[in-house]
Each structure stands twice: as C-alpha cells, then as structure tokens.
Design a protein around this motif. Structure first.
Motif, PDB file in Angstrom:
ATOM      1  N   ASN A 288       0.797  -1.226   0.000  1.00 19.11           N
ATOM      2  CA  ASN A 288       0.000   0.000   0.000  1.00 19.11           C
ATOM      3  C   ASN A 288       0.832   1.280   0.000  1.00 19.11           C
ATOM      4  N   ASN A 289       2.142   1.153   0.080  1.00 16.82           N
ATOM      5  CA  ASN A 289       2.998   2.332   0.070  1.00 16.82           C
ATOM      6  C   ASN A 289       2.966   2.965  -1.324  1.00 16.82           C
ATOM      7  N   LEU A 290       2.419   4.173  -1.415  1.00 18.86           N
ATOM      8  CA  LEU A 290       2.235   4.808  -2.718  1.00 18.86           C
ATOM      9  C   LEU A 290       3.547   5.212  -3.372  1.00 18.86           C
ATOM     10  N   VAL A 291       4.610   5.305  -2.606  1.00 19.84           N
ATOM     11  CA  VAL A 291       5.918   5.589  -3.194  1.00 19.84           C
ATOM     12  C   VAL A 291       6.287   4.500  -4.198  1.00 19.84           C
ATOM     13  N   PHE A 292       5.880   3.264  -3.923  1.00 22.40           N
ATOM     14  CA  PHE A 292       6.156   2.146  -4.828  1.00 22.40           C
ATOM     15  C   PHE A 292       4.933   1.796  -5.675  1.00 22.40           C
ATOM     16  N   ALA A 293       3.729   1.969  -5.129  1.00 21.51           N
ATOM     17  CA  ALA A 293       2.519   1.580  -5.854  1.00 21.51           C
ATOM     18  C   ALA A 293       2.275   2.461  -7.077  1.00 21.51           C
ATOM     19  N   LEU A 294       2.605   3.742  -6.994  1.00 22.96           N
ATOM     20  CA  LEU A 294       2.340   4.640  -8.120  1.00 22.96           C
ATOM     21  C   LEU A 294       3.198   4.309  -9.346  1.00 22.96           C
ATOM     22  N   PRO A 295       4.529   4.149  -9.231  1.00 27.78           N
ATOM     23  CA  PRO A 295       5.285   3.762 -10.430  1.00 27.78           C
ATOM     24  C   PRO A 295       4.896   2.384 -10.959  1.00 27.78           C
ATOM     25  N   ALA A 296       4.557   1.460 -10.047  1.00 27.58           N
ATOM     26  CA  ALA A 296       4.110   0.140 -10.495  1.00 27.58           C
ATOM     27  C   ALA A 296       2.799   0.252 -11.270  1.00 27.58           C
ATOM     28  N   ALA A 297       1.877   1.079 -10.782  1.00 26.62           N
ATOM     29  CA  ALA A 297       0.601   1.277 -11.467  1.00 26.62           C
ATOM     30  C   ALA A 297       0.801   1.988 -12.798  1.00 26.62           C
ATOM     31  N   PHE A 298       1.708   2.946 -12.841  1.00 26.84           N
ATOM     32  CA  PHE A 298       2.001   3.663 -14.095  1.00 26.84           C
ATOM     33  C   PHE A 298       2.371   2.676 -15.192  1.00 26.84           C
ATOM     34  N   ALA A 299       3.350   1.821 -14.902  1.00 31.25           N
ATOM     35  CA  ALA A 299       3.816   0.867 -15.910  1.00 31.25           C
ATOM     36  C   ALA A 299       2.753  -0.175 -16.234  1.00 31.25           C
TER      37      ALA A 299
END
Length: 337
Positions: free
Chosen positions: A273-284
């Motif tokens: 749930n950490n958005l620091v990692f979830a956001l780039p993962a979701a982007f790709a």
C-alpha cells in the motif's frame, strides 16, 4: 521487499516488450529491420513505414498516456476513499467528462481546445455530484465508502444517458463521437494528445510529490497529522489531480473504463500500500494493459478494428464481479458489515 523489488525491476522491460509488440506485430519479419530504421529516423519511405509512424506510434503514445493516468488515479482514489471499487469510471469522473465535452461540441460548437476544458470541468462536476449524492444518502454512516460507489454508478448512468440523448438529437454530427464516446484509442486523436498531455504530466508530478504524505494518511489521519501532514489539503490536492488527470485522458480518446479499477488490484499484492512504490508500479502496469487491450482491439477481428473501450470493459466487468464477491459477498465481510 524482494517481491516488490522484482515487480518494479520487471515493470520497465515488460512495458518495453509490450510497446514493441504493439508497434511491430502484424508486419512480416523481413520488414522489421527497415521499420526499426524508419522508427529511429522518423522518416517513412514505404506504406508499411507510414503505417508504423503515423498510425502505430500515435496509438502507442495514446495508450501509454491513458493507461498510466487512469491506473495511478485509481490507486490514489482507492487509497483515499478506502474502497476497492473506487476509480474514475465508478465515481462519475469519466461519464461527467464525456457528457460535458459532447454537450460543448454539439450545443455550443466549441473547438478541440475548449473541448478539453469542458472535459476537465465535467470530470470535476461528475466527482462532486457523486460526493453530493453520497452525502445526501448518509455517507458519514458508511465507513467502507460503499455509498460513494453506488452514488458514482447513479451519476454515471445519468450523465451517460444525457450524452446518448445529445448524440441522438444531432444525427449530422453523431458520427464524429460514436467511436470516441465508448473509448477509442485512435491515431486520429494524436492532436488531442498533443494539446492535453501536460495535464496528465502535472497530475503524475503531483502524485509523486504527495506519495509519502498520502501513504501516511493511509495509516490514519491522526497519525499523519502528528507527523506534520496537512491531511485535508493533501487529500483534496490528490483527488483534484486524479480527477483532472482522468478528465484529460477522456478528452483525448473518450472514457476508457475499468483500467483505474483493475490495476490497483494487480499491483497491490506485489508492492503493498505504500504509494511511493505503488504509483510507479501502477504507471507501468496501466500502460501495459492499455497497450495490450489496444493490440487485441486491433487484431482480434482483423481487418476490422474494435474500440479499445470494449476490450477494457470486458476485462473490467469480469474483475468487477470478482472484487464485489471478494470484498462484499464473502461470509467474513458480511459478518463485519
């Protein structure tokens, strides 16, 4: 930690492979070297090279833009609303953007630039309408945010109905929006992408800046406030970025549904749930899903081309049923509801 790192490391190579497949699938193997040279120099000397540069490349850029914006917006909305069904498609954002754009074009004959502004205003109006209906229904007594999702469904049906009525009322211009209104990644919309890409880029930048405070908010508003986070300001800024970014995606190629719903559930088991990692993962991941959906739309019934929105709706509908069953109809969740 190992699982998160592997997922993030694999994301870029998978995106690159998917992009290559989207660009070159369907050409004869003997044509590939010449096509790669044409792509690198951006100069077409044959029909196939013209197809690559002026049809495939614009479609790829549009798919990456729409997929990444929708996916990251879905992650942010699900995190703040605390509901696994939250997304731009289920909270009135996409339907509102589509209605305002079609209304502006058909009723006031506005140009492409103003259509983008209308889509942004419609996205905001759709979200605010969703919130207003939810509050009227008693959202304060709904910690799971289900009233927001139901309100979003109601608002989306209303706005979609108005959009269809407007299209039916103007047969002369109906064909201009028939494919766009169901979501259609098309090389003809590259001018729209050139106009509105900066809005999505600004939204992504805002997500990056707000990723850490948003993650703190997930652990509780009081804990986040004690750590120095301005919870109301950060939450509103993130929601505004998600709504406007999603509106810009609709302005480009219409409402591509369910990417924002599906992608967070794909990446969360790997990156947490950490958005620091979830956001780039979701982007790709969002970009990969949109590229694959458009590839299927382009090749499934070749030489006929489907609208990409039909493919994503099919995928999203299946996942929607799975999510509802898992989070709302399982015995443990019924007992805690």
């Amino acid at each position: 930690m190992e699982k998160r790192g592997l997922f993030l490391l694999a994301a870029l190579p998978i995106l690159a492979f998917t992009l290559a497949a989207h660009l070159f699938y369907g050409f004869r193997p003997a044509e590939i070297p010449g096509l790669i040279a044409a792509f690198l120099h951006f100069e077409a000397q044959s029909y196939e090279e013209a197809v690559l540069l002026f049809q495939r490349v614009p479609r790829s850029l549009t798919a990456i833009y729409v997929g990444s914006i929708s996916a990251t917006s879905g992650v942010v909305l699900q995190s703040l609303v605390r509901n696994p069904l939250a997304s731009p498609a289920t909270m009135g954002v996409n339907a509102g953007a589509a209605m305002f754009l079609v209304a502006g074009a058909l009723l006031f004959n506005i140009g492409t630039g103003l259509q983008g502004a209308a889509a942004l205003a419609g996205a905001l109006a759709g979200f605010l309408s969703c919130v207003a209906v939810a509050r009227f229904a008693g959202r304060q007594n709904d910690p799971r945010g289900l009233s927001l999702i139901l309100s979003g469904a109601l608002v989306s049906m209303l706005f979609t109905g108005i959009t269809n009525a407007l299209l039916l009322s103007d047969p002369a211009r109906r064909s201009d929006f028939l494919s766009w209104v169901i979501g259609n990644i098309n090389h003809a919309y590259i001018d729209r992408l050139a106009m509105f890409w900066w809005i999505g880029a600004a939204s992504i930048a805002a997500f990056i800046v707000l990723a850490r405070p948003l993650t703190l908010i997930l652990f509780g508003a009081e804990k986040a406030a004690s750590a120095g986070v301005n919870v109301p300001l950060v939450s509103r800024a993130a929601i505004l970025a998600a709504v406007l970014g999603s509106g810009s995606a609709v302005a480009v190629c219409g409402p591509i549904g369910f990417v924002g719903l599906v992608v967070p559930h794909i990446v969360r088991p790997f990156v947490g749930n950490n958005l620091v990692f979830a956001l780039p993962a979701a982007f790709a991941t969002g970009a990969v899903i949109c590229l694959l959906a458009d590839l299927v739309a382009r090749q499934a019934l070749h030489p006929y081309v489907l609208s990409t929105g039909l493919v994503t709706d099919l995928l999203g509908g299946i996942v929607f049923v799975v999510i509802v069953k898992r989070f709302y109809l399982s015995p443990s969740n019924r007992e805690t509801a």
